[in-house]
Structure formats: C-alpha cells, structure tokens
Scaffold this active site. Sequence first.
Site, mmCIF file in Angstrom:
data_model
loop_
_atom_site.group_PDB
_atom_site.id
_atom_site.type_symbol
_atom_site.label_atom_id
_atom_site.label_comp_id
_atom_site.label_asym_id
_atom_site.label_seq_id
_atom_site.Cartn_x
_atom_site.Cartn_y
_atom_site.Cartn_z
ATOM 1 N N GLU A 109 13.686 -111.686 -91.822
ATOM 2 C CA GLU A 109 13.707 -110.834 -93.019
ATOM 3 C C GLU A 109 13.989 -109.370 -92.679
ATOM 4 O OE1 GLU A 109 10.028 -110.681 -95.247
ATOM 5 O OE2 GLU A 109 10.973 -109.686 -96.942
ATOM 6 N N LYS B 45 16.253 -114.111 -94.847
ATOM 7 C CA LYS B 45 15.618 -113.590 -96.065
ATOM 8 C C LYS B 45 16.043 -112.131 -96.179
ATOM 9 C CE LYS B 45 11.207 -112.839 -98.378
ATOM 10 N NZ LYS B 45 9.946 -113.474 -98.747
HETATM 11 C C1 5MM Z 1 4.290 -110.675 -99.547
HETATM 12 O O1 5MM Z 1 4.688 -109.472 -98.958
HETATM 13 C C2 5MM Z 1 5.286 -109.590 -97.676
HETATM 14 C C3 5MM Z 1 4.895 -108.447 -96.788
HETATM 15 O O2 5MM Z 1 3.539 -108.344 -96.741
HETATM 16 P P1 5MM Z 1 2.890 -107.193 -95.813
HETATM 17 O O3 5MM Z 1 3.653 -105.941 -96.089
HETATM 18 O O4 5MM Z 1 1.495 -107.127 -96.285
HETATM 19 O O5 5MM Z 1 3.012 -107.666 -94.414
HETATM 20 C C4 5MM Z 1 6.799 -109.473 -97.763
HETATM 21 O O6 5MM Z 1 7.407 -109.705 -96.525
HETATM 22 C C5 5MM Z 1 7.347 -110.445 -98.735
HETATM 23 O O7 5MM Z 1 7.316 -111.740 -98.194
HETATM 24 C C6 5MM Z 1 8.779 -110.104 -99.074
HETATM 25 O O8 5MM Z 1 9.041 -108.747 -99.038
HETATM 26 C C7 5MM Z 1 9.097 -110.636 -100.436
HETATM 27 O O9 5MM Z 1 8.247 -110.014 -101.354
HETATM 28 P P2 5MM Z 1 8.866 -109.314 -102.619
HETATM 29 O O10 5MM Z 1 7.672 -108.832 -103.389
HETATM 30 O O11 5MM Z 1 9.740 -108.237 -102.073
HETATM 31 O O12 5MM Z 1 9.652 -110.405 -103.336
#
Ligand code: 5MM
Length: 348
Positions: A185, A227
């Site tokens: 990601e 991702k």
């Molecule tokens: C769920 O949030 C993830 C990151 O958490 P931390 O910052 O607490 O480590 C993040 O990687 C998430 O999986 C992705 O960004 C997708 O989340 P969004 O809200 O951007 O769809």
Amino acid sequence: MSMYRPEKADELIKTAKAMVAPGKGVLAIDESNGTCNKRFEANGIDATEEKRRQYRELLLTTPDLEKYVSGAILFDETIRQSAADGTSFIDVMHKRGQVVGIKVDTGAKPLAGSDGEKVTEGLDGLRERLGEYYEMGARFAKWRAVITIDTAKGLPTRGCIEANAHALARYAALCQEAGLVPMIEPEVLIDGEHDIATCEQVTEEGLVEVFDQLHRQNVMLEGVILKTSMVISSKGASNRAGVDEVADRTVETLLRTVPAALGGVVFLSGGQGVEESTAHLNAMHKRHGDRLPWPLTFSYARAIQGPALEYWKGEPGNVEEAQKRALKRARFNGLASQGEYSADMESA
Ligand code: 5MM
C-alpha cells in the site's frame, strides 16, 4: 533473476485470486489502537479494548457481508480476539469463506534528514511474525507507506520514494516466503493544496519505483495485490476534478505503471467521501472496464465503516442498523467493482 517462483507460489496465486474475486473487495479494519481510538473519540465511544472488540465483531458478523467482502485486514489485537460467543474472529471469517489478512508494518515514522516525510518501519523480526500469523490462519499481509505532497517544500523527495519502495519490496519478499500474499500500500496522501496533475505525476513516479524494487527483490507479481490511492485532487485544491477525470487519470496512470501480471489492484479511500469513493470505482469500470488487465476493486476502511461507526455510538441497541449501513456500502462497492452502481441507488 526475473522469473523467481516462491515455494508456495500456487497457494499465493490462489489467495490473491480469492481476494479480488468478481464483485468483491477487501474490508480494511486494521486501524492501530491509536487511530481506532481517535475515531471512537470523535463519535463519543470509549477507547477501550472491549469496545474495539465489540466494534470489530459488529463489522465481521454483518449478515451477508461475505457476498461483497472477500476478506478483511485485521490489526494484531483483533486477530487474537473472539466474538462474544467465544468463536475466534479467525474462525468467524473462515466459516464465511473469507481470507484473513493482517497489518504487519509497525507504522510510518519521521524519515531522518527529511523535512516532514515518513518511512514505514517493521522489517526487524518480520520473518518470525509472518510465520506466527500464517500458523494462526492469516493468508495475506498489508504494509502501508505514505507519500506526502508539498510543492512548496519540494516534496516528495526521491529519497522518501526510494526508501519506502525498498521497504515495501523487502516485506513483500518475506511475505511470499511465508505463504502470505503481500498487499502493498503506497498511499499518496490527499492532504494539501496540490492539483490532480501533481497527484498523477507523484503516483506515477512512486509506482514505477515500487515495481522496480519488487523486481529487484524477486517478488512474484502474480501473488501480489497493490493497494493504491486514486489519482485525485487534494482536499484543499481550488478546482477539484470531477468523477470522470479521477477515473480516467487513475486508470491511465495504473496502465502506464502496473504490470499486467499483477494479481490485482484495490483502492484505499484515503479520506474521500463515502459515496464519492463508490462513484470513482464505478466510473473506472464503466469507462475503461474492457481495458483493465487486472481485477480492480476496493479495500476501503472509512468509506465502508464510516456510516456504521457514526450510527453505532457504542450502543448494543444500534448494532443491527449499523450493520445494515456497513452492508449497504459493501454492496454498492461490490456493484461499483463491476460498473453496475448508480447514484440513484443511494436514495432508493
Ligand atoms: C485502517 O487504516 C489503515 C491505517 O491504520 P493506521 O494508520 O492506524 O496504521 C490504513 O492503512 C487503511 O487500511 C487504508 O488507508 C484504507 O483506509 P481508508 O480509510 O483510506 O479507506
């Protein structure tokens, strides 16, 4: 060497295919405790381990969720927890035919020598942690790198892009050795005032570097899920691009940079609006569906959870309606991943 096959190649390919099966996407509920607590506090919910467990149970046991959600990314605390009836969350997911994922990075930390950029940590001891997660039943692992755009400061720097891509590739190779599909990601943050063209340029540069590093570390692309963030105007941009332009620029950028052999591409929502995230994914399929060499779907956290979390408020009596709200977003995004969503459905 460019045609390396890890020992568990067949299993990795099978897992990757299941994660991006037609009409499905991956739910992200891997917020670290700090992030989860912040979201709870914003909704007046106590920041306790038990509340986090209840919330993850609410999401993972949402009736019919498995029709649109192939798997979920969990946090270390969550993968060790159970539903109120004693069934472990891992078993809850396996019974629904879902793939268990785990966040394995240990967070984005300030990059030394840089003015405000970050590099993601977590490589030390990773081989051992991956072995444990595989034994527990996890089959994919996620690592998030963040790229900040600040044109006034000249960000991002090459140093930041390269350091993050290198770490992503090292983690991805370790994942494949352990039999876990890496969900890589690299997120270009939506914060700032830059326009969509700047986001496109940075996304392209970042992805080129990521795939170069994956190649150098002998990562088998068929067993990788990317991702990524969409190519989108920043939150503070004066003339934010519309849905079709986001869809067009995102698809063009991915086609230029992501090898066709890749197992699949999923999007993070990154602070976009809930309905906007669905509309963007849908437009990509409607306008370019026949040109995509890889499955293209969602892996949203906020864009699926948001309406459910706001409704739940930590109250047991709100669970059923909160689940309906989560299911609605999952279903609409499942439709969008096939170009079959339309905004009229929102009010129906
Ligand atoms: C769920 O949030 C993830 C990151 O958490 P931390 O910052 O607490 O480590 C993040 O990687 C998430 O999986 C992705 O960004 C997708 O989340 P969004 O809200 O951007 O769809």
